[in-house]
Design a protein around this motif. Structure first.
Motif, PDB file in Angstrom:
ATOM      1  N   TYR A   1       0.833  -1.204   0.000  1.00  0.00           N
ATOM      2  CA  TYR A   1       0.000   0.000   0.000  1.00  0.00           C
ATOM      3  C   TYR A   1       0.870   1.258   0.000  1.00  0.00           C
ATOM      4  O   TYR A   1       0.628   2.201  -0.758  1.00  0.00           O
ATOM      5  CB  TYR A   1      -0.924   0.003   1.211  1.00  0.00           C
ATOM      6  N   LEU A   2       1.893   1.257   0.848  1.00  0.00           N
ATOM      7  CA  LEU A   2       2.738   2.444   0.987  1.00  0.00           C
ATOM      8  C   LEU A   2       3.483   2.776  -0.296  1.00  0.00           C
ATOM      9  O   LEU A   2       3.743   3.950  -0.583  1.00  0.00           O
ATOM     10  CB  LEU A   2       3.729   2.249   2.137  1.00  0.00           C
ATOM     11  N   VAL A   3       3.830   1.750  -1.085  1.00  0.00           N
ATOM     12  CA  VAL A   3       4.534   2.006  -2.349  1.00  0.00           C
ATOM     13  C   VAL A   3       3.559   2.030  -3.531  1.00  0.00           C
ATOM     14  O   VAL A   3       3.975   1.978  -4.677  1.00  0.00           O
ATOM     15  CB  VAL A   3       5.658   0.966  -2.582  1.00  0.00           C
ATOM     16  N   ARG A   4       2.274   2.119  -3.237  1.00  0.00           N
ATOM     17  CA  ARG A   4       1.199   2.237  -4.236  1.00  0.00           C
ATOM     18  C   ARG A   4       1.185   1.063  -5.218  1.00  0.00           C
ATOM     19  O   ARG A   4       0.987   1.222  -6.421  1.00  0.00           O
ATOM     20  CB  ARG A   4       1.319   3.564  -4.990  1.00  0.00           C
ATOM     21  N   ARG A   5       1.341  -0.159  -4.676  1.00  0.00           N
ATOM     22  CA  ARG A   5       1.249  -1.348  -5.514  1.00  0.00           C
ATOM     23  C   ARG A   5       0.104  -2.265  -5.088  1.00  0.00           C
ATOM     24  O   ARG A   5       0.010  -3.398  -5.561  1.00  0.00           O
ATOM     25  CB  ARG A   5       2.573  -2.127  -5.478  1.00  0.00           C
ATOM     26  N   LEU A   6      -0.745  -1.764  -4.217  1.00  0.00           N
ATOM     27  CA  LEU A   6      -1.893  -2.533  -3.738  1.00  0.00           C
ATOM     28  C   LEU A   6      -3.169  -1.942  -4.303  1.00  0.00           C
ATOM     29  O   LEU A   6      -3.420  -0.745  -4.160  1.00  0.00           O
ATOM     30  CB  LEU A   6      -1.944  -2.507  -2.208  1.00  0.00           C
ATOM     31  N   THR A   7      -3.996  -2.763  -4.953  1.00  0.00           N
ATOM     32  CA  THR A   7      -5.254  -2.263  -5.492  1.00  0.00           C
ATOM     33  C   THR A   7      -6.331  -2.287  -4.412  1.00  0.00           C
ATOM     34  O   THR A   7      -6.238  -3.039  -3.432  1.00  0.00           O
ATOM     35  CB  THR A   7      -5.732  -3.111  -6.686  1.00  0.00           C
ATOM     36  N   LEU A   8      -7.349  -1.496  -4.601  1.00  0.00           N
ATOM     37  CA  LEU A   8      -8.458  -1.455  -3.647  1.00  0.00           C
ATOM     38  C   LEU A   8      -9.129  -2.814  -3.538  1.00  0.00           C
ATOM     39  O   LEU A   8      -9.414  -3.291  -2.437  1.00  0.00           O
ATOM     40  CB  LEU A   8      -9.470  -0.398  -4.088  1.00  0.00           C
ATOM     41  N   ALA A   9      -9.384  -3.466  -4.673  1.00  0.00           N
ATOM     42  CA  ALA A   9     -10.067  -4.766  -4.655  1.00  0.00           C
ATOM     43  C   ALA A   9      -9.278  -5.793  -3.855  1.00  0.00           C
ATOM     44  O   ALA A   9      -9.859  -6.571  -3.082  1.00  0.00           O
ATOM     45  CB  ALA A   9     -10.299  -5.253  -6.082  1.00  0.00           C
ATOM     46  N   ASP A  10      -7.958  -5.807  -4.031  1.00  0.00           N
ATOM     47  CA  ASP A  10      -7.123  -6.749  -3.279  1.00  0.00           C
ATOM     48  C   ASP A  10      -7.173  -6.450  -1.780  1.00  0.00           C
ATOM     49  O   ASP A  10      -7.226  -7.376  -0.952  1.00  0.00           O
ATOM     50  CB  ASP A  10      -5.675  -6.683  -3.762  1.00  0.00           C
ATOM     51  N   ALA A  11      -7.148  -5.173  -1.428  1.00  0.00           N
ATOM     52  CA  ALA A  11      -7.199  -4.797  -0.015  1.00  0.00           C
ATOM     53  C   ALA A  11      -8.517  -5.219   0.626  1.00  0.00           C
ATOM     54  O   ALA A  11      -8.531  -5.795   1.723  1.00  0.00           O
ATOM     55  CB  ALA A  11      -6.999  -3.293   0.130  1.00  0.00           C
ATOM     56  N   VAL A  12      -9.625  -4.938  -0.047  1.00  0.00           N
ATOM     57  CA  VAL A  12     -10.943  -5.292   0.496  1.00  0.00           C
ATOM     58  C   VAL A  12     -11.100  -6.804   0.583  1.00  0.00           C
ATOM     59  O   VAL A  12     -11.624  -7.335   1.580  1.00  0.00           O
ATOM     60  CB  VAL A  12     -12.059  -4.668  -0.367  1.00  0.00           C
ATOM     61  N   ALA A  13     -10.635  -7.531  -0.440  1.00  0.00           N
ATOM     62  CA  ALA A  13     -10.719  -8.988  -0.412  1.00  0.00           C
ATOM     63  C   ALA A  13      -9.923  -9.551   0.765  1.00  0.00           C
ATOM     64  O   ALA A  13     -10.369 -10.489   1.448  1.00  0.00           O
ATOM     65  CB  ALA A  13     -10.221  -9.569  -1.727  1.00  0.00           C
ATOM     66  N   HIS A  14      -8.743  -8.979   1.026  1.00  0.00           N
ATOM     67  CA  HIS A  14      -7.910  -9.442   2.138  1.00  0.00           C
ATOM     68  C   HIS A  14      -8.590  -9.157   3.481  1.00  0.00           C
ATOM     69  O   HIS A  14      -8.618 -10.032   4.368  1.00  0.00           O
ATOM     70  CB  HIS A  14      -6.545  -8.769   2.092  1.00  0.00           C
ATOM     71  N   LEU A  15      -9.123  -7.970   3.641  1.00  0.00           N
ATOM     72  CA  LEU A  15      -9.837  -7.640   4.877  1.00  0.00           C
ATOM     73  C   LEU A  15     -11.015  -8.582   5.084  1.00  0.00           C
ATOM     74  O   LEU A  15     -11.300  -9.009   6.205  1.00  0.00           O
ATOM     75  CB  LEU A  15     -10.309  -6.187   4.842  1.00  0.00           C
ATOM     76  N   GLY A  16     -11.711  -8.896   3.983  1.00  0.00           N
ATOM     77  CA  GLY A  16     -12.824  -9.828   4.068  1.00  0.00           C
ATOM     78  C   GLY A  16     -12.385 -11.210   4.528  1.00  0.00           C
ATOM     79  O   GLY A  16     -13.028 -11.821   5.394  1.00  0.00           O
ATOM     80  N   ARG A  17     -11.277 -11.703   3.966  1.00  0.00           N
ATOM     81  CA  ARG A  17     -10.778 -13.023   4.377  1.00  0.00           C
ATOM     82  C   ARG A  17     -10.431 -13.039   5.860  1.00  0.00           C
ATOM     83  O   ARG A  17     -10.668 -14.043   6.550  1.00  0.00           O
ATOM     84  CB  ARG A  17      -9.559 -13.409   3.534  1.00  0.00           C
ATOM     85  N   ARG A  18      -9.889 -11.928   6.352  1.00  0.00           N
ATOM     86  CA  ARG A  18      -9.572 -11.863   7.787  1.00  0.00           C
ATOM     87  C   ARG A  18     -10.836 -11.934   8.636  1.00  0.00           C
ATOM     88  O   ARG A  18     -10.800 -12.410   9.774  1.00  0.00           O
ATOM     89  CB  ARG A  18      -8.798 -10.579   8.095  1.00  0.00           C
ATOM     90  N   ALA A  19     -11.955 -11.467   8.079  1.00  0.00           N
ATOM     91  CA  ALA A  19     -13.228 -11.519   8.798  1.00  0.00           C
ATOM     92  C   ALA A  19     -13.986 -12.811   8.518  1.00  0.00           C
ATOM     93  O   ALA A  19     -15.022 -13.064   9.125  1.00  0.00           O
ATOM     94  CB  ALA A  19     -14.094 -10.320   8.410  1.00  0.00           C
ATOM     95  N   GLY A  20     -13.490 -13.613   7.570  1.00  0.00           N
ATOM     96  CA  GLY A  20     -14.144 -14.869   7.239  1.00  0.00           C
ATOM     97  C   GLY A  20     -15.238 -14.750   6.201  1.00  0.00           C
ATOM     98  O   GLY A  20     -16.123 -15.610   6.128  1.00  0.00           O
ATOM     99  N   VAL A  21     -15.178 -13.697   5.374  1.00  0.00           N
ATOM    100  CA  VAL A  21     -16.199 -13.510   4.346  1.00  0.00           C
ATOM    101  C   VAL A  21     -15.537 -13.161   3.016  1.00  0.00           C
ATOM    102  O   VAL A  21     -14.380 -12.741   2.969  1.00  0.00           O
ATOM    103  CB  VAL A  21     -17.195 -12.379   4.711  1.00  0.00           C
ATOM    104  N   ALA A  22     -16.293 -13.342   1.944  1.00  0.00           N
ATOM    105  CA  ALA A  22     -15.854 -12.889   0.625  1.00  0.00           C
ATOM    106  C   ALA A  22     -16.342 -11.461   0.440  1.00  0.00           C
ATOM    107  O   ALA A  22     -17.547 -11.226   0.289  1.00  0.00           O
ATOM    108  CB  ALA A  22     -16.413 -13.798  -0.473  1.00  0.00           C
ATOM    109  N   ALA A  23     -15.409 -10.511   0.506  1.00  0.00           N
ATOM    110  CA  ALA A  23     -15.756  -9.092   0.397  1.00  0.00           C
ATOM    111  C   ALA A  23     -15.322  -8.572  -0.968  1.00  0.00           C
ATOM    112  O   ALA A  23     -14.205  -8.842  -1.408  1.00  0.00           O
ATOM    113  CB  ALA A  23     -15.083  -8.290   1.503  1.00  0.00           C
ATOM    114  N   ARG A  24     -16.195  -7.828  -1.620  1.00  0.00           N
ATOM    115  CA  ARG A  24     -15.921  -7.360  -2.964  1.00  0.00           C
ATOM    116  C   ARG A  24     -16.244  -5.869  -3.094  1.00  0.00           C
ATOM    117  O   ARG A  24     -17.038  -5.318  -2.319  1.00  0.00           O
ATOM    118  CB  ARG A  24     -16.750  -8.150  -3.987  1.00  0.00           C
ATOM    119  N   VAL A  25     -15.647  -5.236  -4.095  1.00  0.00           N
ATOM    120  CA  VAL A  25     -15.840  -3.813  -4.372  1.00  0.00           C
ATOM    121  C   VAL A  25     -16.578  -3.650  -5.696  1.00  0.00           C
ATOM    122  O   VAL A  25     -16.315  -4.381  -6.654  1.00  0.00           O
ATOM    123  CB  VAL A  25     -14.485  -3.084  -4.460  1.00  0.00           C
TER     124      VAL A  25
END
Length: 260
Positions: A207-231
């Motif tokens: 994220y800090l080097v601007r190589r992380l997309t929003l969709a990837d970030a949201v999907a990762h946060l969703g996996r941490r919560a145990g759900v499929a999260a999408r944008v």
């Protein structure tokens, strides 16, 4: 609500409108001279009525209004909606609404005064089939093209700067697992770096080097919560404009007066 053969979501759906108070005097309500923000009038119609009307026009079958103030409850009843008791914060109110209305459920807020039926339908029709929860966000370019004067809080990713649109789709019962994550994000909503910090060191570096997309970030946060999260990306930048501050109200009134 069901999916059609081509993947689009059928027209009828249930919705929840968050119209509770965060506690204490609301500066926007005070600025407008009313008791509660949801009751601010824009072009002769309260913000709550505008949102409920947009949801009905989009095909909502059941509409719940999460409220605690007597005047808002009375107004919501007059609009023919179901009253859902408001909890202390939006995420907790969403949890109460999910329990009352079930999933799938569309969630929005009473201060989404510009909400249009086509935005709702477009959002629902673009929710990926595998999503437990989906969120609508708009790119900075779309927002500034629609309203150059607006000031939004942006999350900055490799694929651009994004701002939330106060539209969420809870597609399955598993979506309730995202509520705890939402509670933490809610606390940091004006401090985007704290939200991103929850990604972990590897993704935080991307994220800090601007190589992380929003969709990837949201999907990762969703996996941490145990759900499929999408944008889902909003086509109209006005979808990101809500009424958080007095100058937001002035802008929304100007946009409505111009037919926005």
């Amino acid at each position: 609500m069901a999916r059609l053969a081509d993947g689009r979501i059928a027209v009828s759906f249930n919705a929840l409108v968050l119209a509770g108070s965060r506690g204490g005097p609301d500066p926007v309500a005070a600025y407008a001279g009313v008791s509660d923000k949801a009751l601010i009038e824009i072009d002769g119609e309260t913000m709550l009525a505008r949102v409920v009307g947009a949801l009905r026009a989009a095909g909502a079958a059941r509409i719940g209004v999460s409220a605690s103030a007597p005047a808002v409850i009375e107004a919501a009843r007059a609009l023919g909606t179901e009253i859902v008791p408001a909890a202390p914060g939006p995420s907790q109110s969403a949890a109460v609404g999910l329990a009352a209305l079930g999933t799938p459920l569309l969630l929005t807020t009473a201060d989404h005064a510009l909400l249009r039926p086509e935005w709702v339908r477009d959002f629902l029709n673009h929710v990926p089939a595998d999503a437990d929860v989906a969120v609508l966000l708009a790119r900075r370019e779309a927002i500034e093209a629609a309203a150059p004067a607006t000031r939004r809080t942006y999350l900055r990713f490799a694929d651009g700067d994004w701002s939330g649109c106060n539209l969420f789709h809870f597609a399955s019962p598993r979506a309730v697992a995202a509520i705890d994550l939402w509670r933490h994000v809610e606390a940091d909503r004006k401090r985007p770096w704290r939200i991103v910090r929850r990604l972990g060191p590897g993704l935080l570096l991307r994220y800090l080097v601007r190589r992380l997309t929003l969709a990837d970030a949201v999907a990762h946060l969703g996996r941490r919560a145990g759900v499929a999260a999408r944008v889902v990306a909003a086509e109209d930048g006005r979808a990101a404009i809500d009424v958080d501050k007095p100058d937001d109200l002035d802008l929304v009134r100007q946009l409505v007066a111009r037919g926005g």
